[in-house]
Structure formats: C-alpha cells, structure tokens
Design a protein around this motif. Structure first.
Motif, short mmCIF file in Angstrom:
data_model
loop_
_atom_site.label_atom_id
_atom_site.label_comp_id
_atom_site.label_asym_id
_atom_site.label_seq_id
_atom_site.Cartn_x
_atom_site.Cartn_y
_atom_site.Cartn_z
N GLU A 237 0.82 -1.21 0.00
CA GLU A 237 0.00 0.00 0.00
C GLU A 237 0.86 1.26 0.00
O GLU A 237 0.43 2.31 -0.50
N ALA A 238 2.07 1.18 0.54
CA ALA A 238 2.96 2.34 0.61
C ALA A 238 3.45 2.77 -0.76
O ALA A 238 3.99 3.88 -0.92
N PHE A 239 3.28 1.92 -1.76
CA PHE A 239 3.80 2.20 -3.10
C PHE A 239 2.67 2.44 -4.12
O PHE A 239 2.88 2.36 -5.32
N VAL A 240 1.49 2.73 -3.60
CA VAL A 240 0.30 2.94 -4.43
C VAL A 240 -0.13 4.40 -4.36
O VAL A 240 -0.09 5.01 -3.29
N THR A 241 -0.53 4.96 -5.49
CA THR A 241 -0.99 6.35 -5.58
C THR A 241 -2.43 6.38 -6.08
O THR A 241 -2.78 5.66 -7.03
N ALA A 242 -3.24 7.22 -5.45
CA ALA A 242 -4.62 7.38 -5.92
C ALA A 242 -4.62 8.18 -7.22
O ALA A 242 -3.91 9.18 -7.35
N SER A 243 -5.38 7.73 -8.20
CA SER A 243 -5.52 8.46 -9.46
C SER A 243 -6.60 9.53 -9.30
O SER A 243 -7.32 9.56 -8.30
N PRO A 244 -6.76 10.41 -10.30
CA PRO A 244 -7.84 11.39 -10.23
C PRO A 244 -9.23 10.77 -10.38
O PRO A 244 -10.23 11.47 -10.21
N PHE A 245 -9.29 9.49 -10.69
CA PHE A 245 -10.57 8.83 -10.94
C PHE A 245 -10.98 8.00 -9.72
O PHE A 245 -10.18 7.24 -9.16
N GLU A 246 -12.22 8.13 -9.34
CA GLU A 246 -12.72 7.43 -8.16
C GLU A 246 -12.56 5.92 -8.32
O GLU A 246 -12.76 5.37 -9.40
N ASN A 247 -12.15 5.26 -7.24
CA ASN A 247 -11.98 3.80 -7.17
C ASN A 247 -10.78 3.28 -7.94
O ASN A 247 -10.61 2.06 -8.06
N LEU A 248 -9.93 4.15 -8.48
CA LEU A 248 -8.83 3.71 -9.32
C LEU A 248 -7.48 4.18 -8.76
O LEU A 248 -7.20 5.37 -8.70
N ASP A 249 -6.65 3.22 -8.36
CA ASP A 249 -5.32 3.49 -7.84
C ASP A 249 -4.26 2.95 -8.80
O ASP A 249 -4.54 2.06 -9.61
N VAL A 250 -3.06 3.48 -8.68
CA VAL A 250 -1.97 3.10 -9.57
C VAL A 250 -0.71 2.81 -8.75
O VAL A 250 -0.38 3.54 -7.81
N MET A 251 -0.03 1.74 -9.09
CA MET A 251 1.31 1.47 -8.59
C MET A 251 2.26 1.88 -9.72
O MET A 251 2.44 1.15 -10.69
N PRO A 252 2.86 3.08 -9.62
CA PRO A 252 3.55 3.67 -10.76
C PRO A 252 4.84 2.95 -11.14
O PRO A 252 5.50 2.33 -10.31
#
Length: 265
Positions: A77-92
C-alpha cells in the motif's frame, strides 16, 4: 481477480487496453488497482497525468525494498498512488525498473509481487497488471501473480507469428509456477472491419481454436486524444464507438455469477 496484459511485441496497445478496462471497472464501482511494470511508464502517465512527473513511490521502490534487509518491510500500500478517478489506484512505474532488473533476477525475487498482491486480500476487486514488451523478470512476476492473461493482437502477421510462442510461455509459467493462471483471451485491437487482412487473420485465429474475445476494438484517432489528455475513453467520450467497444469487452470479461440451486418443495 488479477489480470495481466501481456505481449512480447511492442506497440500492440497493452497500456491502452489495461487503463481503459481498469477505468471502466472503477467507474462501475469496482475498487481497482493498476500495476505498471513497464519502465516506459505509459500506464502511469495515462492515468496520473502530470502527477507522474513527481517522484512517486511505486513498483521500483517496492522491488528495491526486497533487495534490502529490513526488520519490517513496508506493505504494498505504501507504493500505491490514488488516481484522479474514483476507485482507481496506480502502482507507478519508473525508468529505475531497468536498473533493478539484473539484481532482482539474480536474487530470484520472482514471487515477491505475487505475495504482495495476495496480502492485499479483498482491498481491491480488480487488479490489472501492465507489462513490458519482453518476457523478462517483470513479465514473469506478473504472470506468476495473475489469475488471467489478456493478449492484445493488432491484426498484423508479425503479431500472429508471435502468438504461438507467447501462448507457450504462458503455459510454461502455468505448469512451473502458477497453476491458477489461464489465458483469458486474445483482445483484437485496431481492427478495421472493411480491410481484408485483419478479417482474414482474425478468422484464422478463430479457426485454429484460439480464444479470440468479442467484441474487437476498433481503430480510431480518438485514442490519441485520450492519451494526450490523460483521460481513458469512458471519461473522454462515453458515447464514442470505441468506448462502446471497451464497455462491451469489459462486460464480457466479468465472471458469470454461479447459478443458485432450486429449493425443493
């Protein structure tokens, strides 16, 4: 469900397919994570826009952690970023992935991604994994971590020839490392229904018994605008023909609910 989008050939639309299917699921209320394993970071840029220029912790930092001895590793979870879109996260992703590749391969960290994603439990309804155009450490990690594999096909003879080796690679991972892995299907991309070559190539795949998915994704310059504006098609133009293709494909990929048994009288 964890799906990897994989093809050893570049330019077949892996990142575009990954991000658009993920965005649709998120818009429909599915808690969704996109893991970008490609050092080119196309999925990261597509979904995060200018935020991708920031030094965000992501896949490279996660794997770098596995190379160091620490008393307590940070969770994924420490390496995940929330995207501008609801319910959508990104591990860059980042170019650092190329630097780490040799060390990770030699130290045999091939199961680390699988274990980290499994530790997420029910935090996400869908995990989509974008891969580099090569059968390397990162792609193998993704196939070991996934339950399904989508294979983009861009109606080109080179792509068709590559399919057979690609299917064999997936079967080898399945036999040696991940018995739960299955080829979900072949996604036909950039399909031009009025051209003879795409029709013939796709029909030959079907005749050979390969799992070609419906519908086919059409060709459109609109997708370039989608990339430029960092807006998946469902957010850019919900009524566009290509958006409708993606919506139908996403629906076709959803698990079929188990039939309820009839109660006896």
């Amino acid at each position: 469900m964890r799906q990897v989008v994989f093809n050893q050939k570049g330019g077949v639309g892996k990142s575009t397919i990954t991000c658009n299917l993920a965005a649709i699921g998120a818009q429909q209320g599915l808690r969704t994570l996109v893991v970008d394993l490609d050092a080119q970071a196309n999925s990261t840029r597509y979904l995060l826009g200018a935020q991708a220029d920031d030094e965000l912790p992501g896949v490279a930092e996660f794997f770098d952690q596995t190379l160091k001895f620490t008393l307590r590793d940070q969770g994924i979870e420490a390496f995940v970023t929330a995207s501008p879109f609801e319910n959508l996260d990104v591990m860059p992703a980042s170019p650092r992935l190329d630097e780490l590749h040799g060390k990770l391969e030699s130290r045999y960290k091939i199961y680390k991604l699988r274990d980290a994603l499994a530790a997420l439990g029910t935090q996400y309804d869908r995990v989509w994994i974008d891969t580099p155009p090569a059968l390397n450490f990162y792609t193998r990690s993704a196939l070991i971590a996934a339950q399904g594999c989508l294979i983009p096909f861009d109606c080109d003879d080179f792509s068709r020839r590559a399919l057979y080796g690609l299917m064999e690679a997936v079967q080898e991972i399945q036999a040696d490392h991940n018995p739960d892995l299955a080829v979900t299907g072949i996604v036909v991309n950039q399909f031009q229904p009025r051209a003879n070559l795409p029709q013939r190539l796709v029909q030959e795949l079907i005749d050979e018994g390969l799992p070609v998915l419906q519908p086919y994704l059409g060709a459109s310059v609109k997708i370039k605008e989608s990339h430029e504006r960092n807006l998946p098609m469902v957010h850019l133009d919900a009524r566009h023909r290509l958006t409708q293709d993606y919506l139908a494909l996403h629906a076709a990929l959803q698990p079929v609910p188990a039939a309820k048994g009839k109660r006896g009288r």
